[in-house]
Design an enzyme around this catalytic site. Structure first.
Site, mmCIF file in Angstrom:
data_model
loop_
_atom_site.group_PDB
_atom_site.id
_atom_site.type_symbol
_atom_site.label_atom_id
_atom_site.label_comp_id
_atom_site.label_asym_id
_atom_site.label_seq_id
_atom_site.Cartn_x
_atom_site.Cartn_y
_atom_site.Cartn_z
ATOM 1 N N SER A 67 -0.096 -4.499 1.086
ATOM 2 C CA SER A 67 -0.313 -5.524 -0.310
ATOM 3 C C SER A 67 0.210 -6.927 -0.420
ATOM 4 O O SER A 67 1.429 -7.755 0.028
ATOM 5 C CB SER A 67 0.561 -4.735 -1.899
HETATM 6 N N1 SAM Z 1 2.137 0.512 1.831
HETATM 7 C C1 SAM Z 1 0.795 0.387 2.501
HETATM 8 C C2 SAM Z 1 1.619 -1.247 2.926
HETATM 9 O O1 SAM Z 1 2.943 -1.427 2.780
HETATM 10 O O2 SAM Z 1 0.858 -1.714 4.405
HETATM 11 C C3 SAM Z 1 0.172 -0.893 1.303
HETATM 12 C C4 SAM Z 1 -0.992 0.326 1.393
HETATM 13 S S1 SAM Z 1 -2.471 0.612 1.667
HETATM 14 C C5 SAM Z 1 -2.877 -1.056 -0.330
HETATM 15 C C6 SAM Z 1 -3.159 1.796 0.635
HETATM 16 C C7 SAM Z 1 -3.611 2.973 1.979
HETATM 17 O O3 SAM Z 1 -3.212 4.071 1.261
HETATM 18 C C8 SAM Z 1 -4.260 3.220 2.943
HETATM 19 O O4 SAM Z 1 -3.343 3.513 4.339
HETATM 20 C C9 SAM Z 1 -4.637 4.754 2.623
HETATM 21 O O5 SAM Z 1 -5.826 5.123 4.074
HETATM 22 C C10 SAM Z 1 -3.759 5.290 1.905
HETATM 23 N N2 SAM Z 1 -3.913 6.263 1.827
HETATM 24 C C11 SAM Z 1 -5.591 6.545 0.479
HETATM 25 N N3 SAM Z 1 -5.115 8.213 -0.227
HETATM 26 C C12 SAM Z 1 -4.577 8.323 0.519
HETATM 27 C C13 SAM Z 1 -3.261 9.854 0.723
HETATM 28 N N4 SAM Z 1 -4.191 10.499 -0.173
HETATM 29 N N5 SAM Z 1 -3.002 10.029 0.905
HETATM 30 C C14 SAM Z 1 -1.893 9.157 1.898
HETATM 31 N N6 SAM Z 1 -2.170 7.914 2.266
HETATM 32 C C15 SAM Z 1 -3.002 7.506 1.486
#
Ligand code: SAM
Length: 214
Positions: free
Chosen positions: A61
């Site tokens: 993000s």
């Molecule tokens: N917080 C992260 C960072 O600092 O880099 C950014 C996260 S990215 C915007 C969103 C993440 O959520 C992705 O890696 C995706 O695979 C994960 N995601 C999506 N659905 C999910 C779920 N049900 N449980 C865990 N992770 C999930």
């Protein structure tokens, strides 16, 4: 490249110049080396005012959104925090500076593995990365003082609400594919008080109580 100077500039122009006022959040954003969490070919732009792509078609993000979500968690230092969506591990590293323990869930094993390796290498020892479906929360260590979801849902997963402590804060993007509202929910007994923070755009939260994989 002088990454420390870039990071100071990021904090001054993107955070302090907006509404990031919590000194602990500012300190963490000054200390955590964001360039270590982006793909090597993007290090030069790691401190730009935008999100960046990471592996598996996911994103890290925008720095301002990371700081804003962290600020809204109102951390004092002793909390147990659940993050859903580890991604690169950057947000978890920031929270680890402000709370006692972080449990961070990621559904894509390769991302979880890389993030965990990197967090350990950089000595963020109070972050525990867990592979799993964060729409179901993480019952084993519940309840949490604060929960942060860094992927977008169309409705707030019930498990996350039930795993929040009384007085706890949940920060989560809620909306559709095109855009979402960043919402803060504060638990007060059986009541959940919600407040919109701002508009935002996140990748989808995919899981049993979230979007289905396309
Ligand atoms: N917080 C992260 C960072 O600092 O880099 C950014 C996260 S990215 C915007 C969103 C993440 O959520 C992705 O890696 C995706 O695979 C994960 N995601 C999506 N659905 C999910 C779920 N049900 N449980 C865990 N992770 C999930």
């Amino acid at each position: 490249m002088d990454f420390d100077a870039k990071r100071r500039e990021m904090v001054d122009t993107q955070l302090r110049a907006r509404d990031i006022v919590d000194p602990k959040v500012i300190k963490a954003m000054l200390e955590v080396p964001r360039h270590e969490f982006v793909p090597p070919e993007l290090r030069d732009v790691a401190y730009g005012d935008f999100p960046l792509p990471i592996e598996e078609a996911q994103t890290i993000s925008q720095p301002y959104i990371v700081a804003l979500m962290t600020q809204e968690l109102e951390l004092k230092g002793e909390e147990k925090v659940l993050e859903v969506g580890t991604g690169s591990g950057y947000q978890a590293a920031i929270i680890s500076r402000l709370a006692k323990t972080v449990y961070s869930m990621e559904r894509i094993p390769r991302l979880a593995e890389e993030a965990e390796k990197n967090l350990k290498k950089l000595c963020y020892m109070n972050v525990n990365v867990i592979v799993g479906d964060g729409t179901l929360g993480l019952k084993k260590y519940a309840p949490y003082d604060a929960i942060i979801v860094t992927a977008a849902c169309y409705k707030i997963p019930e498990a996350l609400k039930s795993q929040l402590k009384d007085g706890g804060r949940l920060v989560i993007p809620v909306g559709d594919d095109w855009g979402q509202a960043l919402v803060k929910i504060t638990r007060s007994g059986k009541e959940f008080i919600d407040r919109k923070i701002c508009d935002c755009a996140f990748v989808p939260l995919i899981g049993e109580d979230g979007w289905k994989e396309k």
